[in-house]
Design a protein around this motif. Structure first.
Motif, PDB file in Angstrom:
ATOM      1  N   ALA A 112      -0.025  -1.183  -0.361  1.00  0.00           N
ATOM      2  CA  ALA A 112      -0.222  -0.329   0.127  1.00  0.00           C
ATOM      3  C   ALA A 112       1.098   1.726  -0.525  1.00  0.00           C
ATOM      4  O   ALA A 112       0.431   2.563  -0.649  1.00  0.00           O
ATOM      5  N   LEU A 113       2.079   1.409   0.782  1.00  0.00           N
ATOM      6  CA  LEU A 113       2.745   2.424   0.470  1.00  0.00           C
ATOM      7  C   LEU A 113       3.454   2.841  -0.699  1.00  0.00           C
ATOM      8  O   LEU A 113       4.105   3.870  -0.948  1.00  0.00           O
ATOM      9  N   LYS A 114       4.418   1.633  -0.984  1.00  0.00           N
ATOM     10  CA  LYS A 114       4.836   1.829  -2.190  1.00  0.00           C
ATOM     11  C   LYS A 114       3.760   2.304  -2.986  1.00  0.00           C
ATOM     12  O   LYS A 114       3.882   2.764  -4.272  1.00  0.00           O
ATOM     13  N   MET A 115       2.589   2.340  -2.903  1.00  0.00           N
ATOM     14  CA  MET A 115       1.390   2.907  -4.322  1.00  0.00           C
ATOM     15  C   MET A 115       1.199   3.892  -3.853  1.00  0.00           C
ATOM     16  O   MET A 115       0.279   4.459  -4.402  1.00  0.00           O
ATOM     17  N   GLY A 116       1.255   4.127  -2.487  1.00  0.00           N
ATOM     18  CA  GLY A 116       0.843   6.063  -2.519  1.00  0.00           C
ATOM     19  C   GLY A 116      -0.549   5.832  -1.176  1.00  0.00           C
ATOM     20  O   GLY A 116      -0.853   6.771  -1.576  1.00  0.00           O
ATOM     21  N   LYS A 117      -1.107   4.466  -0.663  1.00  0.00           N
ATOM     22  CA  LYS A 117      -2.151   4.256  -0.832  1.00  0.00           C
ATOM     23  C   LYS A 117      -1.681   5.128   1.130  1.00  0.00           C
ATOM     24  O   LYS A 117      -1.179   4.416   1.531  1.00  0.00           O
ATOM     25  N   PRO A 118      -2.280   5.808   1.282  1.00  0.00           N
ATOM     26  CA  PRO A 118      -2.129   6.239   2.851  1.00  0.00           C
ATOM     27  C   PRO A 118      -2.324   4.321   3.648  1.00  0.00           C
ATOM     28  O   PRO A 118      -3.834   3.666   3.629  1.00  0.00           O
ATOM     29  N   VAL A 119      -1.328   4.285   5.113  1.00  0.00           N
ATOM     30  CA  VAL A 119      -1.969   3.306   5.455  1.00  0.00           C
ATOM     31  C   VAL A 119      -2.431   3.400   7.736  1.00  0.00           C
ATOM     32  O   VAL A 119      -1.720   4.955   7.975  1.00  0.00           O
ATOM     33  N   VAL A 120      -3.546   3.351   8.330  1.00  0.00           N
ATOM     34  CA  VAL A 120      -3.631   4.075   9.889  1.00  0.00           C
ATOM     35  C   VAL A 120      -3.002   2.687  10.277  1.00  0.00           C
ATOM     36  O   VAL A 120      -3.949   1.534   9.775  1.00  0.00           O
TER      37      VAL A 120
ATOM     38  N   LEU B  61     -10.857  -4.490 -12.505  1.00  0.00           N
ATOM     39  CA  LEU B  61     -10.465  -3.601 -13.413  1.00  0.00           C
ATOM     40  C   LEU B  61      -9.119  -3.801 -13.710  1.00  0.00           C
ATOM     41  O   LEU B  61      -7.949  -4.063 -13.060  1.00  0.00           O
ATOM     42  N   PRO B  62      -8.208  -3.892 -14.571  1.00  0.00           N
ATOM     43  CA  PRO B  62      -7.089  -4.914 -15.367  1.00  0.00           C
ATOM     44  C   PRO B  62      -5.861  -3.229 -14.784  1.00  0.00           C
ATOM     45  O   PRO B  62      -4.864  -3.554 -14.381  1.00  0.00           O
ATOM     46  N   GLY B  63      -6.378  -2.454 -14.716  1.00  0.00           N
ATOM     47  CA  GLY B  63      -5.931  -0.836 -14.814  1.00  0.00           C
ATOM     48  C   GLY B  63      -5.159  -0.950 -12.417  1.00  0.00           C
ATOM     49  O   GLY B  63      -5.742  -1.330 -12.071  1.00  0.00           O
ATOM     50  N   HIS B  64      -4.854   0.555 -12.727  1.00  0.00           N
ATOM     51  CA  HIS B  64      -4.781   0.561 -11.024  1.00  0.00           C
ATOM     52  C   HIS B  64      -5.763   1.924 -10.693  1.00  0.00           C
ATOM     53  O   HIS B  64      -6.251   2.092  -9.496  1.00  0.00           O
ATOM     54  N   ASP B  65      -6.072   2.224 -11.614  1.00  0.00           N
ATOM     55  CA  ASP B  65      -7.284   3.267 -11.077  1.00  0.00           C
ATOM     56  C   ASP B  65      -9.165   2.903 -11.724  1.00  0.00           C
ATOM     57  O   ASP B  65      -9.502   2.922 -12.603  1.00  0.00           O
ATOM     58  N   ARG B  66      -9.371   3.247  -9.981  1.00  0.00           N
ATOM     59  CA  ARG B  66     -10.652   3.042 -10.245  1.00  0.00           C
ATOM     60  C   ARG B  66     -11.700   3.269 -10.683  1.00  0.00           C
ATOM     61  O   ARG B  66     -13.054   2.502 -11.350  1.00  0.00           O
ATOM     62  N   ARG B  67     -11.371   4.803 -10.888  1.00  0.00           N
ATOM     63  CA  ARG B  67     -12.066   5.088 -11.855  1.00  0.00           C
ATOM     64  C   ARG B  67     -12.332   4.719 -13.922  1.00  0.00           C
ATOM     65  O   ARG B  67     -13.488   5.422 -13.903  1.00  0.00           O
ATOM     66  N   GLU B  68     -11.649   4.109 -13.958  1.00  0.00           N
ATOM     67  CA  GLU B  68     -11.640   3.638 -15.138  1.00  0.00           C
ATOM     68  C   GLU B  68     -12.642   2.641 -15.087  1.00  0.00           C
ATOM     69  O   GLU B  68     -13.640   2.627 -16.344  1.00  0.00           O
ATOM     70  N   GLY B  69     -13.072   1.999 -14.187  1.00  0.00           N
ATOM     71  CA  GLY B  69     -14.528   1.573 -14.276  1.00  0.00           C
ATOM     72  C   GLY B  69     -15.800   2.058 -15.046  1.00  0.00           C
ATOM     73  O   GLY B  69     -16.272   3.431 -15.454  1.00  0.00           O
ATOM     74  N   ASN B  70     -16.437   1.656 -15.652  1.00  0.00           N
ATOM     75  CA  ASN B  70     -17.797   2.600 -16.110  1.00  0.00           C
ATOM     76  C   ASN B  70     -19.166   2.813 -15.474  1.00  0.00           C
ATOM     77  O   ASN B  70     -18.445   2.121 -13.941  1.00  0.00           O
ATOM     78  N   PRO B  71     -19.409   3.771 -15.339  1.00  0.00           N
ATOM     79  CA  PRO B  71     -20.819   4.158 -14.792  1.00  0.00           C
ATOM     80  C   PRO B  71     -21.637   2.971 -13.390  1.00  0.00           C
ATOM     81  O   PRO B  71     -22.366   3.779 -12.860  1.00  0.00           O
ATOM     82  N   TYR B  72     -21.092   2.192 -13.846  1.00  0.00           N
ATOM     83  CA  TYR B  72     -22.614   1.617 -13.635  1.00  0.00           C
ATOM     84  C   TYR B  72     -22.491   0.009 -12.814  1.00  0.00           C
ATOM     85  O   TYR B  72     -22.983  -0.852 -12.212  1.00  0.00           O
ATOM     86  N   SER B  74     -21.277  -1.788  -9.017  1.00  0.00           N
ATOM     87  CA  SER B  74     -21.558  -1.031  -8.004  1.00  0.00           C
ATOM     88  C   SER B  74     -20.410  -0.765  -6.990  1.00  0.00           C
ATOM     89  O   SER B  74     -19.764  -0.109  -6.216  1.00  0.00           O
ATOM     90  N   VAL B  75     -19.387  -1.973  -7.208  1.00  0.00           N
ATOM     91  CA  VAL B  75     -17.878  -1.574  -6.958  1.00  0.00           C
ATOM     92  C   VAL B  75     -17.401  -1.928  -7.878  1.00  0.00           C
ATOM     93  O   VAL B  75     -17.242  -2.759  -8.611  1.00  0.00           O
ATOM     94  N   SER B  76     -15.931  -1.313  -8.254  1.00  0.00           N
ATOM     95  CA  SER B  76     -14.397  -1.287  -9.206  1.00  0.00           C
ATOM     96  C   SER B  76     -13.741  -1.505  -8.910  1.00  0.00           C
ATOM     97  O   SER B  76     -13.463  -0.746  -7.152  1.00  0.00           O
ATOM     98  N   LEU B  77     -12.763  -2.899  -8.664  1.00  0.00           N
ATOM     99  CA  LEU B  77     -12.270  -3.028  -8.260  1.00  0.00           C
ATOM    100  C   LEU B  77     -10.502  -3.085  -8.702  1.00  0.00           C
ATOM    101  O   LEU B  77     -10.952  -3.915 -10.218  1.00  0.00           O
ATOM    102  N   ALA B  78     -10.097  -2.355  -8.711  1.00  0.00           N
ATOM    103  CA  ALA B  78      -8.687  -1.717  -9.765  1.00  0.00           C
ATOM    104  C   ALA B  78      -7.767  -2.831  -8.631  1.00  0.00           C
ATOM    105  O   ALA B  78      -7.074  -2.873  -7.793  1.00  0.00           O
ATOM    106  N   THR B  79      -7.130  -3.319 -10.396  1.00  0.00           N
ATOM    107  CA  THR B  79      -6.043  -4.895  -9.419  1.00  0.00           C
ATOM    108  C   THR B  79      -4.783  -4.401  -9.586  1.00  0.00           C
ATOM    109  O   THR B  79      -3.933  -5.203  -9.435  1.00  0.00           O
ATOM    110  N   GLY B  80      -4.500  -3.627 -10.822  1.00  0.00           N
ATOM    111  CA  GLY B  80      -3.425  -3.297 -11.576  1.00  0.00           C
ATOM    112  C   GLY B  80      -2.763  -4.812 -12.059  1.00  0.00           C
ATOM    113  O   GLY B  80      -1.475  -4.515 -12.218  1.00  0.00           O
ATOM    114  N   LEU B  81      -3.176  -5.656 -12.678  1.00  0.00           N
ATOM    115  CA  LEU B  81      -2.858  -7.272 -13.004  1.00  0.00           C
ATOM    116  C   LEU B  81      -2.454  -7.128 -14.763  1.00  0.00           C
ATOM    117  O   LEU B  81      -1.945  -8.260 -15.014  1.00  0.00           O
ATOM    118  N   GLY B  82      -3.486  -6.242 -15.002  1.00  0.00           N
ATOM    119  CA  GLY B  82      -3.347  -6.066 -16.301  1.00  0.00           C
ATOM    120  C   GLY B  82      -4.114  -7.260 -16.702  1.00  0.00           C
ATOM    121  O   GLY B  82      -5.166  -7.739 -16.368  1.00  0.00           O
TER     122      GLY B  82
END
Lengths: 161, 161, 161, 161
Positions: A112-120, B61-72, B74-82
């Motif tokens: 998480a810290l590597k990815m820049g995500k804050p950790v509490v 999602l393949p990428g790191h940013d969950r905002r890349e998910g479509n607007p429909y 319920s939960v958008s999971l960014a995996t970062g795994l390609g």
């Protein structure tokens, strides 16, 4: 909506379990999504707290069978990736709360810290290396931890989805 | 509860889009969870159909940013795994419905069948290799595809979580 | 140096095994690195052919124990990722040669083509979907397959490392 | 043959770089395979030390392009997995040596210890959590670190492959 990860051991003390359940309840109270590793201990207690308060809980499991998830998950995702699933938990959240935890939790803190995500942190690892600070934000209790997490989350609350 | 994956291209024809939206609606009608890759095209249309019918939709999602998910979602999971996230989609579902699709969809069909997950096909790849059958279950329309998927799902409906 | 993936079933026919061993030998003759899934069948035969001709063979295993690799690997890498390791095989190579194969191989073909990596086929899947061509390059024999693979490889031979 | 991981920052101090190069040289002297993350800093220095002493070095990269690997790798494996590749490094090795390092290294230490792989530390993180020991084996210098790693490795030297 904020995505808050709760990380901690599959085995935990009763103090950690109580803290985790409160953290789960507070996360649900904030209308945030709770993401966890889906197993027992801290993960199960946090999920129970959140679900009982009407929250949404996603469990991201290491194994192939989603029935290995604890009974409080809204959605149990079997990844089949083993410990590499820890990277997904870190990637999927805006912020993480670490409660106690062993080496798996330590790896999630590092990722998480590597990815820049804050950790509490609540009763969790102290990090120490000459020349490095310890970037874990310490909280004194469950409510403070969730308030801090919400504040630290990089995506403002209300941001879709 | 049954977890049904809907796989297909981020770009698709209008016929595929219409099919996907109907499939999404039917999945929600079955109270099943819809799991998809979270992007556009077939994934977005299926998510839209399900959400409009009150369903729960998870985008992986393949990428790191969950905002890349479509607007429909319920939960958008960014995996970062390609593209390795395709294996998670196959692993997380009980059964998959393939609608059209390109090579990414082909890989998901292969991964699902490798893992023993049934695949229902609508206007999708035909598989052919001497000595091998084509194990995709063909359906004539959206409703038939979802009915067939529910029947083929290995975990009976109602099974937790 | 060119990195050539050899993909195919852990179980295979004797014709496929013979082809795979020849393919391995030709890859070593080209001073290319052979990358495979590290298990039996086509993977083992290709590794044997390459090693006996002095080649370098990397096996990328799905499990946690590198002793599960076949005895002809120069390096046996346990990933612990299960079938998601198929995406690494596709990602790590410049070009792939598919020999026979089941659904795992089909998924690797899909992943490779998705990533823009050329695939050469020997007695393997035929791909068919209305509106899509079959982008697998067909070869008539082992030597032709390797010559074609080297030619198709995107990184010119000699490029480091 | 023993597989020894060398983990540490892509940026490092000159002291760490010197240590890493010595560690690499000693690993090659032991006829062990060196596995690293394939990038700069500690990874590059260790790879350089090993290659100059005739060793075999495998770099497991986070990105999609193997040309991002440092110039001293025998084989540069692009995984496309991002930080999840840290789990592969931990999984593929018998033992790891941590030299300095930031949060990525911390995550690899956590993953390795979670998987039961011994970790030898040189100027790296101190782990501290009430009730937990610090399971990193400390070494005073490069040669001692490699000797200790070889001794701790769970697969006896000479074991195939």
């Amino acid at each position: 909506m904020t995505y808050i990860g709760v990380i901690g051991g599959a085995r935990c003390t009763s103090v950690e379990k109580k803290l985790a359940e409160e953290v789960g309840r507070e996360i649900a109270g904030q209308k945030a999504v709770l993401i966890c590793g889906g197993r027992g201990g801290v993960m199960e207690a946090a999920a129970r707290g959140a679900r009982r308060a009407g929250g949404l809980v996603i469990g991201i499991l290491p194994g192939h069978d989603r029935r290995e998830g604890n009974p409080y998950l809204s959605v149990s995702l079997a990844t089949g990736l083993g410990d590499a699933r820890n990277a997904i938990i870190a990637c999927a959240c805006d912020v993480l709360i670490a409660i106690g935890g062993g080496y798996g939790t330590l790896s999630e803190i590092g990722l998480a810290l590597k990815m820049g995500k804050p950790v509490v942190g609540l009763h969790t690892w102290n990090l120490d290396r000459p020349g490095h600070g310890d970037d874990i934000h310490r909280a004194a209790g469950a409510r403070e931890a969730v308030m801090l997490a919400v504040k630290l989350a990089r995506l403002p609350i209300g941001n879709a989805p």
